[in-house]
Design a protein around this motif. Sequence first.
Motif, PDB file in Angstrom:
ATOM      1  N   THR A   1      -3.451  12.462  -0.742  1.00  7.53           N
ATOM      2  CA  THR A   1      -3.821  11.054  -0.790  1.00  7.53           C
ATOM      3  C   THR A   1      -4.417  10.709  -2.138  1.00  7.53           C
ATOM      4  OG1 THR A   1      -4.950   9.304   0.455  1.00  7.53           O
ATOM      5  CG2 THR A   1      -6.191  11.325   0.039  1.00  7.53           C
ATOM      6  N   ASP A   2      -4.642   9.432  -2.339  1.00  9.91           N
ATOM      7  CA  ASP A   2      -5.408   8.938  -3.482  1.00  9.91           C
ATOM      8  C   ASP A   2      -6.824   9.470  -3.293  1.00  9.91           C
ATOM      9  OD1 ASP A   2      -7.211   7.365  -5.000  1.00  9.91           O
ATOM     10  OD2 ASP A   2      -5.832   5.679  -4.995  1.00  9.91           O
TER      11      ASP A   2
ATOM     12  N   SER B   1       4.907   3.846  -6.617  1.00 10.81           N
ATOM     13  CA  SER B   1       4.501   4.512  -7.847  1.00 10.81           C
ATOM     14  C   SER B   1       3.103   5.107  -7.737  1.00 10.81           C
ATOM     15  CB  SER B   1       4.529   3.521  -9.005  1.00 10.81           C
ATOM     16  OG  SER B   1       4.011   4.111 -10.172  1.00 10.81           O
ATOM     17  N   ILE B   2       2.963   6.320  -8.242  1.00  9.44           N
ATOM     18  CA  ILE B   2       1.636   6.951  -8.298  1.00  9.44           C
ATOM     19  C   ILE B   2       1.093   6.955  -9.723  1.00  9.44           C
ATOM     20  CG2 ILE B   2       2.101   8.427  -6.304  1.00  9.44           C
ATOM     21  CD1 ILE B   2       2.348  10.796  -8.315  1.00  9.44           C
ATOM     22  N   ALA B   3       1.839   6.370 -10.640  1.00  7.18           N
ATOM     23  CA  ALA B   3       1.430   6.410 -12.041  1.00  7.18           C
ATOM     24  C   ALA B   3       0.056   5.774 -12.262  1.00  7.18           C
ATOM     25  CB  ALA B   3       2.475   5.723 -12.916  1.00  7.18           C
TER      26      ALA B   3
ATOM     27  N   ARG C   1       1.653  17.078 -10.655  1.00  3.92           N
ATOM     28  CA  ARG C   1       2.177  15.772 -10.268  1.00  3.92           C
ATOM     29  C   ARG C   1       3.336  15.407 -11.179  1.00  3.92           C
ATOM     30  NH1 ARG C   1      -2.684  11.584 -10.880  1.00  3.92           N
ATOM     31  NH2 ARG C   1      -1.059   9.987 -10.640  1.00  3.92           N
ATOM     32  N   ASP C   2       4.304  14.723 -10.606  1.00  6.43           N
ATOM     33  CA  ASP C   2       5.450  14.216 -11.357  1.00  6.43           C
ATOM     34  C   ASP C   2       5.493  12.717 -11.111  1.00  6.43           C
ATOM     35  OD1 ASP C   2       7.928  13.419 -12.326  1.00  6.43           O
ATOM     36  OD2 ASP C   2       8.906  15.289 -11.758  1.00  6.43           O
ATOM     37  N   ASN C   3       4.938  11.956 -12.031  1.00  8.78           N
ATOM     38  CA  ASN C   3       4.864  10.499 -11.843  1.00  8.78           C
ATOM     39  C   ASN C   3       6.251   9.865 -11.789  1.00  8.78           C
ATOM     40  OD1 ASN C   3       2.092  10.640 -11.769  1.00  8.78           O
ATOM     41  ND2 ASN C   3       1.803   9.954 -13.885  1.00  8.78           N
ATOM     42  N   ALA C   4       7.202  10.437 -12.476  1.00  8.63           N
ATOM     43  CA  ALA C   4       8.563   9.883 -12.471  1.00  8.63           C
ATOM     44  C   ALA C   4       9.200   9.990 -11.089  1.00  8.63           C
ATOM     45  CB  ALA C   4       9.425  10.599 -13.497  1.00  8.63           C
ATOM     46  N   LYS C   5       8.826  11.034 -10.362  1.00 11.86           N
ATOM     47  CA  LYS C   5       9.357  11.234  -9.012  1.00 11.86           C
ATOM     48  C   LYS C   5       8.381  10.780  -7.934  1.00 11.86           C
ATOM     49  CE  LYS C   5      12.317  15.159 -10.239  1.00 11.86           C
ATOM     50  NZ  LYS C   5      12.649  16.585  -9.952  1.00 11.86           N
ATOM     51  N   ASN C   6       7.229  10.273  -8.362  1.00 10.55           N
ATOM     52  CA  ASN C   6       6.199   9.833  -7.407  1.00 10.55           C
ATOM     53  C   ASN C   6       5.859  10.940  -6.404  1.00 10.55           C
ATOM     54  OD1 ASN C   6       5.991   7.202  -8.524  1.00 10.55           O
ATOM     55  ND2 ASN C   6       7.864   6.626  -7.431  1.00 10.55           N
ATOM     56  N   THR C   7       5.701  12.129  -6.917  1.00 12.82           N
ATOM     57  CA  THR C   7       5.482  13.296  -6.071  1.00 12.82           C
ATOM     58  C   THR C   7       4.364  14.167  -6.635  1.00 12.82           C
ATOM     59  OG1 THR C   7       7.815  13.310  -5.418  1.00 12.82           O
ATOM     60  CG2 THR C   7       6.568  15.316  -5.013  1.00 12.82           C
ATOM     61  N   VAL C   8       3.571  14.700  -5.723  1.00 18.20           N
ATOM     62  CA  VAL C   8       2.516  15.640  -6.073  1.00 18.20           C
ATOM     63  C   VAL C   8       2.823  16.955  -5.360  1.00 18.20           C
ATOM     64  CG1 VAL C   8       0.034  16.083  -6.061  1.00 18.20           C
ATOM     65  CG2 VAL C   8       0.878  13.743  -6.272  1.00 18.20           C
TER      66      VAL C   8
ATOM     67  N   GLN D   1       0.848  -1.181   0.000  1.00 17.82           N
ATOM     68  CA  GLN D   1       0.000   0.000   0.000  1.00 17.82           C
ATOM     69  C   GLN D   1       0.895   1.245   0.000  1.00 17.82           C
ATOM     70  OE1 GLN D   1      -2.663   0.243   3.383  1.00 17.82           O
ATOM     71  NE2 GLN D   1      -4.355   0.839   2.047  1.00 17.82           N
ATOM     72  N   VAL D   2       0.609   2.154  -0.905  1.00 18.15           N
ATOM     73  CA  VAL D   2       1.419   3.359  -1.026  1.00 18.15           C
ATOM     74  C   VAL D   2       1.151   4.283   0.147  1.00 18.15           C
ATOM     75  CG1 VAL D   2       1.921   5.367  -2.464  1.00 18.15           C
ATOM     76  CG2 VAL D   2       1.422   3.164  -3.532  1.00 18.15           C
ATOM     77  N   GLN D   3       2.237   4.770   0.750  1.00 17.85           N
ATOM     78  CA  GLN D   3       2.151   5.750   1.836  1.00 17.85           C
ATOM     79  C   GLN D   3       2.513   7.126   1.281  1.00 17.85           C
ATOM     80  OE1 GLN D   3       1.247   4.630   4.997  1.00 17.85           O
ATOM     81  NE2 GLN D   3       1.015   2.611   4.014  1.00 17.85           N
ATOM     82  N   PHE D   4       2.045   8.160   1.969  1.00 16.54           N
ATOM     83  CA  PHE D   4       2.297   9.527   1.520  1.00 16.54           C
ATOM     84  C   PHE D   4       2.937  10.344   2.637  1.00 16.54           C
ATOM     85  CE2 PHE D   4       0.037   8.715  -2.268  1.00 16.54           C
ATOM     86  CZ  PHE D   4      -1.066   7.946  -1.937  1.00 16.54           C
TER      87      PHE D   4
END
Length: 114
Positions: free
Chosen positions: A96-97, A27-29, A71-78, A1-4
Amino acid sequence: QVQFMESGGGFVQPGGSLRLSCAASGSIASILVMGWYRQAPGKQREPVATITSGGRTSYVDSVKGRFTISRDNAKNTVYLQMNSLKPEDTAVYYCTDAIARGVWGQGTQVTVST
């Protein structure tokens, strides 16, 4: 599970700017919609801005024209760029999602005051 993990908050005078970051542990992609939320003292948590995987954005009326989500999916950052800050923007900010809303980080405190 992705944490933020949120960061970038602080104390700023009215009219100032801050840039918040939300780093994901994975990954947030594949996350269709990411969102920033905030909770002021004594109030319920409210949505501030969302961004889809395709880059479509939406904002609560009170921040339109002042805040920008990206958002930068490559960096997994919003990110949340906040300009022309007002005292009423004071809150703890979370990301969050935006669909699942099942995982919340610690948040980052934003205080706008003289």
